[in-house]
Design an enzyme around this catalytic site. Sequence first.
Site, short mmCIF file in Angstrom:
data_model
loop_
_atom_site.label_atom_id
_atom_site.label_comp_id
_atom_site.label_asym_id
_atom_site.label_seq_id
_atom_site.Cartn_x
_atom_site.Cartn_y
_atom_site.Cartn_z
CB THR A 144 -0.79 0.08 1.13
OG1 THR A 144 -1.79 -1.08 1.15
CG2 THR A 144 -1.88 1.44 1.42
N GLY A 187 2.93 -2.74 8.56
CA GLY A 187 2.89 -3.34 9.62
C GLY A 187 4.38 -3.92 9.53
NE ARG A 231 -26.58 -3.87 35.00
CZ ARG A 231 -26.40 -2.95 35.93
NH1 ARG A 231 -25.43 -3.71 36.91
NH2 ARG A 231 -26.43 -1.78 35.77
N GLY A 280 -22.64 0.94 30.27
CA GLY A 280 -21.33 1.65 30.90
C GLY A 280 -20.12 0.55 30.99
CD GLU A 331 -4.51 -9.06 2.99
OE1 GLU A 331 -5.15 -9.48 2.17
OE2 GLU A 331 -3.45 -8.95 3.12
#
Length: 653
Positions: A134, A173, A307, A396, A419
């Site tokens: 790239t 990278g 929860r 949260g 990619e």
Amino acid sequence: MTTTAEHLRNSLDGRFRDVKNRVRRELSNEIFRPHYTPNTVIARTKVAEQMKIMAARGAAEDGFKKEHGGNGDVGAAVTQIEMLAMSDLSLMVKAGVQWGLFGGAIENLGTERHHQAYVKKLINLEVLGCFAMTETGHGSDVQSLETTATYDPATQEFVIDSPTPSARKDYIGGAAETARVAAVFAQLITPDGVTHGVHCFVVPIRDEDGNDLPGVTTSDCHYKGGLPGVDNGRIQFDNVRVPRENLLNKYADVAPDGTYSSPIENPNRRFFTMLGTLIRGRVTVGGSAGAAARVALDIATRYALQRRQFSDPDGGEVLLMDYLVHQRRLFPLIARSYALQFAQNELVAKCHELQTSDDPDPEEQRELESRAAGLKAANTWHATRAIQEAREACGGAGYLAENRLIALKADTDVFTTFEGDNHVLFQLVAKELLTAYADDIKGMSPVEWVRFAASFAGERVLKRTAAQTIMQTVLDTRQDNEEEGSLFNRGTQVQMFEDREEYMVASVARRLQGKSKEMSAFEAFNAVQDHVLHVAHAHIDRIVLEAFVAGIDACQDRTAREILGMVCDLYALSVIEEDKAWFVEHRFLSTERAKAVTRAINDRCRRLRPYAELLVDGFGIPEQLRYAEMLHPEHIPDADEHTPQHATSAGTI
């Protein structure tokens, strides 16, 4: 005795389940415990340490042929890198760059001299590399890269140069710090001034002390949206000379006197053949995105099973997972994760088959490239959506770094564009569909392609990806009626997916035919681009459903099969609901039956509620890797901390 959860996991793991189980054990080691830090120095150091441990355990050897010092197990190599996404996506990307992209370029584009010089050293990390494709000015349009490699016969060297600011290699990278060598993609120019298109060259960029070599300038991209452990960087070349032998010359070579030769005469086909050999990276990115999505959905589901919020009639509080709206948020995404994983399994198996074959079939190779492109897009878009929904479903708490979701969200964000940009990849899928994988498509100009597609698409025959006999048996059971129950009939679902794809392919071909007579080829294609993307979506949805059907057929346990059947219903019906407008507009669904689709999805969510934990157990994510602080009892708030009845959100920040 094998539990239902284990049967689900074994089905979802597919052919390479033994590899996955081994990697699960290895990733449960403390060194691979997920961590989150925006500090790039710490994150990069951690990844480097993990890479060394992996190399010492022989983690990279599967990806390379036996004659080059590896094990030649392509499927296992892809699977291992995918699994790293459950631990740290920075590690997955670094491993993918070193062994998949850089190593893949050396092995697949190079010849014996390159294999001897580099493969063993890059496997054991003696040579650290990067994949310099790239550029600042070109990412998706690789054929238009500006970096040049001009051959000088007087010295028998290639001169690598960045002639413009936009020719700078960007986002690479490993380029910021670690890479000593780069696989550089550049326009090959022979002494007669002829440009032969993009080729790949091995170019040293740093000395042993990490200093830039003469003519090479590297720089650091620093902070990104995520992936802090990856040292993305930039590279500029100022007339850097490398020996003639540094051209990776499997598909083209330059003689000492500057004469260019290639076994593939057509430049377009040569270019796409070269890129086609590097398909493993695209397969891995899609699979890794799918793995990250499963981790997020696992965490969000377990949180919803702990929860509680708002009073129930008995004076207690209601579990989040008992609300239909919460089931509606998570279950269809879990279903899509199952569906995509079955499709990914088939893709990895086909990739393994073709890349370990001495004489791969060209048509099968083209189909593999198309499917890899489509599933990479589908998996990465799914990850973006699923991780965001998982984050929101945890309120949260989901926004705290200690609960992993924000890191998963940040790290996978770029997967939709690296990619291959997803929209560009879907156009590739549609192009292949419309030309029925014609042998000469890669040698065509855009003008020729549009003319070919407009005239040929009517002859296309739908090709099923899963076992033909399974699909035919399923289709033979379809119920073509308005009864609500028929929506749960697998044959009916498959037929609706096939009908949509066939109709779209035919109609986009007709539009191309009409428009190509009255405007230029570019204008004709541009005018139907939205339609083209919809065709690709329909095609990928269909092959994913077929893979799910085949996956259920292969499951040995009756209870697991029944659960998978309901999950498959939910996937199919969710896809139909998302494209409900098209089905109604084109009279594949009546308005009444369209309403029945929504009721059917609610029914499947309710029926799957008792299996919520079992479904994410089937993902097979080790406790060490799903770790989120909020899932531990001491972090669950007491009742008096809960949001009051009149609140409109799950919490405040």
